[in-house]
Design a protein around this motif. Structure first.
Motif, PDB file in Angstrom:
ATOM      1  N   SER B  25      84.828 130.103  29.895  1.00 28.78           N
ATOM      2  CA  SER B  25      84.698 131.498  29.083  1.00 28.78           C
ATOM      3  C   SER B  25      85.890 132.141  28.380  1.00 28.78           C
ATOM      4  O   SER B  25      85.917 132.597  27.401  1.00 28.78           O
ATOM      5  N   LYS B  30      81.440 129.569  24.304  1.00 27.32           N
ATOM      6  CA  LYS B  30      80.228 130.679  24.172  1.00 27.32           C
ATOM      7  C   LYS B  30      78.938 129.804  24.902  1.00 27.32           C
ATOM      8  O   LYS B  30      79.087 128.682  25.056  1.00 27.32           O
ATOM      9  N   ASP B  31      77.895 130.651  25.282  1.00 28.17           N
ATOM     10  CA  ASP B  31      76.906 130.112  25.613  1.00 28.17           C
ATOM     11  C   ASP B  31      76.810 129.369  26.876  1.00 28.17           C
ATOM     12  O   ASP B  31      76.369 128.261  26.925  1.00 28.17           O
ATOM     13  N   LYS B 165      81.039 137.085  33.468  1.00 22.58           N
ATOM     14  CA  LYS B 165      79.862 137.598  32.966  1.00 22.58           C
ATOM     15  C   LYS B 165      80.265 138.498  31.825  1.00 22.58           C
ATOM     16  O   LYS B 165      79.750 138.756  30.696  1.00 22.58           O
ATOM     17  N   ASN B 167      82.751 137.997  30.219  1.00 24.58           N
ATOM     18  CA  ASN B 167      83.173 137.509  28.772  1.00 24.58           C
ATOM     19  C   ASN B 167      81.803 136.581  28.229  1.00 24.58           C
ATOM     20  O   ASN B 167      82.028 135.721  27.302  1.00 24.58           O
ATOM     21  N   GLY B 168      80.673 137.068  28.874  1.00 23.17           N
ATOM     22  CA  GLY B 168      79.395 136.465  28.021  1.00 23.17           C
ATOM     23  C   GLY B 168      79.024 135.392  28.800  1.00 23.17           C
ATOM     24  O   GLY B 168      77.674 134.842  28.134  1.00 23.17           O
ATOM     25  N   THR B 170      76.200 133.727  31.276  1.00 25.50           N
ATOM     26  CA  THR B 170      74.798 133.938  31.780  1.00 25.50           C
ATOM     27  C   THR B 170      74.982 133.291  33.285  1.00 25.50           C
ATOM     28  O   THR B 170      74.961 132.225  33.399  1.00 25.50           O
TER      29      THR B 170
END
Ligand SMILES: Cc1cc2nc3c(=O)[nH]c(=O)nc-3n(C[C@H](O)[C@H](O)[C@H](O)COP(=O)(O)OP(=O)(O)OC[C@H]3O[C@@H](n4cnc5c(N)ncnc54)[C@H](O)[C@@H]3O)c2cc1C
Ligand code: SF4
Ligand code: SF4
Lengths: 94, 382, 536
Positions: B25, B30-31, B165, B167-168, B170
């Motif tokens: 991340s 992403k994702d 988290k 940094n995005g 999940t």
């Protein structure tokens, strides 16, 4: 307002209700997780006292009934034992 | 909300999975979804001795350990966290009980020095300066590196996970991976207890369940799991600085900054399985071993014993690579007793591997090494 | 390694009964107990037991414990290890470890019966770590085992049977109980226990909780607050109560550490006190060779614990001896347990057990709503309607002395029935029914007064003299008044109504410290006077 930092949850490790609530809000919603991060209930009592309170707090904050939460694990030897006692050397020298 | 699409699904919320999630991340992927069947550090990570040793016998391990230690030393800045990882750097004292072992230590130290690891050989009497109550009976020599140490594995894992988290990433806890879907030789998704996640990439960081995850993808990964037991005492004033360890006497023992002693030894005749119950046999043997080597421990109270699983490969060294049979299936498995200490460097290495960039360091950790008969012969493992 | 057929862990009522069930059947049994005496909770129970005659109701817990202990000591098949703490069970090696005299002992039992009881729940409120805050168990131990007066003014939190009984014991020890706080809208324990302390002037605050402890170095008071129907605090209802001790009696949790560690399947069932082992009707857990009994299998009380102990013991023993005679006894115990739990007060445990025991529903029947009347459940003080319902007709009132039974809540209890020499008291077939007096049979002998564990029976002699009546009442305080002494006469709330003269003091061995005092009062107070207080 309740003064959460005046409410002691774990006497062995001096953990307050405030500490516990903050962790739950940060996403630590498993009692084992909370115990490990705070050492709450890692003393000789193994969380007998604080465990119930932690479970109740998790349930209150997450809305999951206590029945559905993972319960804490207990590990031997309960109440602790000295190495010398394991070895059967009860002459506690010095 | 269940996330149903991911650029990569990381299976396992141990230190390896979380380090990978954070590093990926940080480099902008992403994702990312990390899936953990129980809670973070519930596997080997949370059960381990958490020692960090740089005194290795192969160049690659020396390099990885040194690199990782540098990160542990600057963890707050490197990972951007407020969490205190409770790093204690009071050294590792390795005990040698035969001339052959002394020889080996000398060879190792030669290599360690190439990497700037400040280790040295000690005469038995000299080791008393470091651990005054050490029983030096039969001791031939010792190796000591003052910058070795240990850290709190929960805090390290939590720090990685919380930074990830931010940094995005999940993170799905209480979520078990049940299957891996493929179509035309490619990964299409991961089936979990909470639903399907579409993805083309998977990282197997499932620790002792690595082989089972491999099977879900139709792969036969050459790793097995073995129980290792451990115990902890009540906290007392600080009396033991370094981690004391011996390969031949088979023991490791440290005192955490919190004051409790943590110790274990490598089992004999253990089966290959997922058992992690405690045994009375371990309690008795451990007591004998520890109090012979460190006699003042006799008066200490043991408060808990438990066990965790080593995930072990044929050469007892990690396997970190993309599968040659199944593109997009990455693995970071088989860490035996040193996955915690290597996790910072492994996280970085994995990131370049997954982002298809030049490997940042030249190490041999792929699966192919077993066929090529280029296994790593690391002399210093528990 | 010490080999044994059965290892029983825990020397309380459940464990003792389990060990005896095995020992009586000539099975090699080891009983280990952490403390240096047997009896567990029974030792602290100086009150009389509810229940039926068969389970020794009407006797004091401490006496039951003495008898059981003697039998354990005499039984050659039972090896007793006192001061021996269980360390853990290693299922893989089938080794149970115990610490005694500074040594770890290793047992290899064929069957394990775990009966480690329960521990007190704690409560989180502000300043809950101030000195002067104790659990009820600690207070009981201080008083009843070490004979120490724990404080001067105690506030009791919790009105379950333990909270009520400990409050009563505190008063017996000369301590003032400044109040009993209960978060629920009604009394948790048996109402007759509440009536006892109400007659001693203790206020009871239902729908209240403790907000904080007051004090710097130690407790000097408490702030309490009222709760609404949804258990939310009602702002502005805070009250300060002065006290030097806050005693917590907010329930028990099963002590399941050994079971959980052994790998027994566990579930959380609030009605049973929290985390309990999954078990079948024979008290066997998900691990075949581990049985359970008593509070750790679900919080109940000592009578149930003894029955469960015997049941677990017999079921475990019967795996070796296969005796049909035992099967009969096993069925009988199961039946007794069912009867014990069948009343309205057993509805909680029934619903808990129904969740716990898999397969067919454990309890089909059982009554959930008793005929108790709301006010009595809230206050412990019978209402006018309650009292009218038990009075005999005017003619009988004026004839000869008669007994009056102020027992308005269906509980599993019947010593009154069994102790009336004239068979005047009946309950029908269900031990939970309310006792009824046939006034044509009641001779006014007064034998029933001291046998009722709820201290709920009084004897009225309406026409003692032209202007006076006497009321004979159970009295367990010290000192005992002398005949001829003038005392304060109190009503059901402990308030003084009049002065009266003690005309009779009945006191003998068989009554076991429940003395019967008859006091003379003006006639108009015969249905009001229910307690006395000595005038210094
Ligand atoms: C007793 C002991 C002592 C040790 N001492 C040391 C030491 O001193 N120093 C050191 O560096 N290392 C030590 N180790 C080794 C170290 O703990 C491991 O190498 C390291 O923790 C491996 O991390 P991991 O993330 O790969 O595995 P783990 O921490 O085991 O994480 C794997 C995670 O994957 C999850 N998982 C598995 N299957 C699934 C699924 N189907 N779906 C979702 N999630 C799944 C698991 O729940 C687990 O949380 C020790 C190990 C043990 C057992
Ligand atoms: S007073 Fe005597 S006769 Fe009347 S109910 Fe009591 S025991 Fe029976
Ligand atoms: S009156 Fe009878 S049933 Fe009621 S408490 Fe007394 S003995 Fe029990």
């Amino acid at each position: 307002m309740m003064k959460e930092d005046n409410i002691i949850v774990c006497r062995c490790e001096d953990v307050t209700l405030k500490d516990i609530r903050e962790l739950i809000k940060r996403g630590y919603t498993n009692i084992e997780e909370i115990k490990r991060i705070t050492r709450c209930g890692m003393g000789p009592c193994q969380g007998k006292n604080c465990g119930q309170i932690i479970l109740r707090e998790i349930s209150m904050i997450t809305g999951i009934p206590v029945e559905k939460l993972t319960l804490q694990r207990y590990r031997p030897p309960f109440g602790g034992i000295k190495f010398s006692e394991v070895l059967g050397e009860n002459n506690d020298e010095k | 909300m269940m996330k149903n699409k991911a650029s990569i699904v990381i299976i396992g919320g141990g230190v390896i999975g979380c380090s990978a999630a954070y590093n990926l991340s940080k480099r902008g992927l992403k994702d990312i979804v990390l899936v953990e069947k129980k809670f973070l550090a519930s596997g080997a990570t949370g059960r381990c001795g958490a020692g960090i040793r740089q005194q290795w016998g192969t160049r690659q391990n020396c390099f990885l350990a040194k690199k990782s230690m540098e990160i542990f030393e600057n963890f707050r800045d490197y990972v951007d966290t407020k969490i205190d990882i409770e790093l204690k750097q009071k050294g590792y004292l390795l005990l040698a009980y035969s001339d052959k072992e002394v020889d080996q230590f000398e060879k190792n130290i030669f290599i360690q020095h190439e990497y700037g690891i400040p280790s040295r050989i000690l005469e038995p009497e000299e080791s008393l300066e470091i651990v005054p109550f050490l029983n030096i009976e039969k001791l031939k020599a010792a190796a000591f590196c003052p910058t070795d140490g240990h850290a709190n594995p929960f805090h390290v894992t939590a720090a990685y996970a919380e930074a990830a988290k931010k940094n995005g990433v999940t993170i799905l806890k209480d979520t078990e991976v049940l299957g891996i879907n493929k179509s035309k030789g490619r990964i299409t998704g991961v089936e979990t207890s909470k639903g399907l996640i579409e993805t083309e990439k998977v990282l197997n960081a499932a620790g002792s369940w690595a082989r089972e995850i491999g099977k879900m993808a139709g792969l036969d990964l050459p790793v097995f799991s073995e129980r290792h037991e451990i115990l902890v005492t009540e906290p007392v004033n600080s009396i033991l600085d370094p981690m004391v360890m011996s390969f031949s006497y088979n023991i490791y023992c440290q005192q955490s900054p919190h004051g409790s002693f943590i110790m274990g030894y490598g089992p004999e005749n253990e089966g290959h399985n997922h058992r992690i119950n405690s045994s009375c046999n371990f309690l008795e043997n451990m007591s004998k071993k520890a109090t012979w080597l460190l006699p003042p421990l006799k008066k200490l109270r043991i408060v808990r014993q438990w066990a965790g699983s080593y995930n072990i490969s044929p050469d007892k060294q990690p396997i970190v690579c993309e599968s040659e049979e199944l593109a997009g299936f990455y693995m970071a498995i088989g860490f035996s007793g040193h996955g915690f200490m290597l996790s910072p460097a492994i996280g970085i290495y994995l990131t370049d591997l997954i982002l298809k960039e030049e490997p940042p360091f030249d190490i041999t950790v792929d699966l192919g090494r077993f066929e090529r008969r280029e296994t790593i012969s690391e002399p210093s493992v528990v | 390694m010490i080999e044994t057929d059965i290892l029983v862990v825990g020397g309380g009522p459940a464990g003792i009964s389990a060990a005896l069930a095995c020992g009586r059947n000539n099975i090699k049994t080891v009983l280990i107990e952490e403390r240096d005496f047997l009896g567990g909770q029974l030792i602290k129970q100086t009150h009389r037991f509810f229940g039926s005659k068969e389970e020794r109701a009407g006797s004091r817990g401490i006496r039951i414990a003495e008898d059981l202990m003697n039998e354990i000591k005499k039984n050659k098949n039972i090896d007793l290890y006192l001061d021996a703490r269980a360390l853990g069970y290693y299922e893989e090696e089938k080794i149970f470890t115990v610490l005694q005299n500074g040594r770890m002992l290793k047992f290899s039992p064929r069957k394990l019966i775990i009966a480690t009881g329960a521990f007190e729940k704690s409560l989180s409120f502000e300043n809950n770590d101030l000195p002067g805050i104790y659990g009820a168990g600690a207070v009981q131990t201080l008083m009843n085992i070490y004979g120490v007066k724990p404080a001067e003014r105690v506030l009791m939190i919790g009105s379950g049977n333990i909270g009520l009984i400990v409050s009563y014991q505190l008063i017996q020890a000369g301590v003032q109980v400044v109040g009993v706080i209960e978060a629920a809208p009604e009394i948790g324990g048996y109402a007759v226990h509440a009536s006892k302390i109400r007659r001693l002037g203790v206020p009871l605050y239902t729908s209240h909780t403790i907000k904080k402890a007051i004090g710097n170095e130690f407790v000097t008071g408490a702030e309490i607050i009222e709760l609404d129907r949804n258990w939310n605090e009602i702002k502005g209802t805070e009250k300060k109560i002065d006290c030097d001790c806050i005693c917590l009696s907010v329930g028990l949790s099963p002590l399941v550490d050994i079971l959980s560690q052994s790998g027994c399947e566990m579930v959380y069932i609030p009605e049973l006190g929290g985390e309990v082992p999954v078990r079948n009707e024979n008290m066997q857990t998900s691990i075949d060779n581990i049985y359970v009994a008593g509070d750790l299998a679900g919080i109940e009380e000592a009578t149930a614990a003894m029955l469960e102990g015997e049941l677990a013991g017999l079921c475990a023993a019967n795996t070796f001896i296969n005796d049909v005679k035992q099967d009969e006894r096993i069925e009988k115990i199961k039946n007794n347990l069912e009867v014990l739990r069948s009343g309205p007060k057993g509805s909680k445990i029934r619903s808990g057990l129904n969740k716990l025991i898999k397969g067919e529903t454990f309890f089909q029947g059982g009554r959930n709503t008793g005929s108790e009347i709301e006010a009595f459940k809230k206050t412990g003080i019978p209402s006018g309607e309650n009292l009218r319902s038990i009075l005999p007709d005017e003619k009988r009132i004026n004839e000869t002395p008669f007994a009056l039974i102020e027992c308005f809540q269906e509980i599993p209890c019947d010593p009154c029935v069994n102790n009336c020499p004239f068979g005047a008291i009946t309950e029908g077939t269900d031990i939970n029914n309310l006792p009824k007096i046939d006034y044509s049979k009641c001779t006014g002998c007064g034998s029933c007064i001291s046998r009722c564990p709820g201290l709920a029976i009084f004897l009225i002699n309406k026409n003692y003299s032209e202007n006076t009546s006497t009321v004979s009442m159970p009295y367990e305080m010290l000192p005992v008044p002398q005949k001829g002494e003038i005392v304060d006469v109190l009503d059901r709330e402990g308030k003084k109504i009049v002065s009266g003269k003690v005309v009779k003091v009945l006191k003998n061995e068989k009554m076991d410290k429940t003395n019967v005092i008859s006091v003379e009062i003006p006639k108009e107070f015969f249905n009001v006077a229910r307690n006395i207080r000595l005038v210094k």
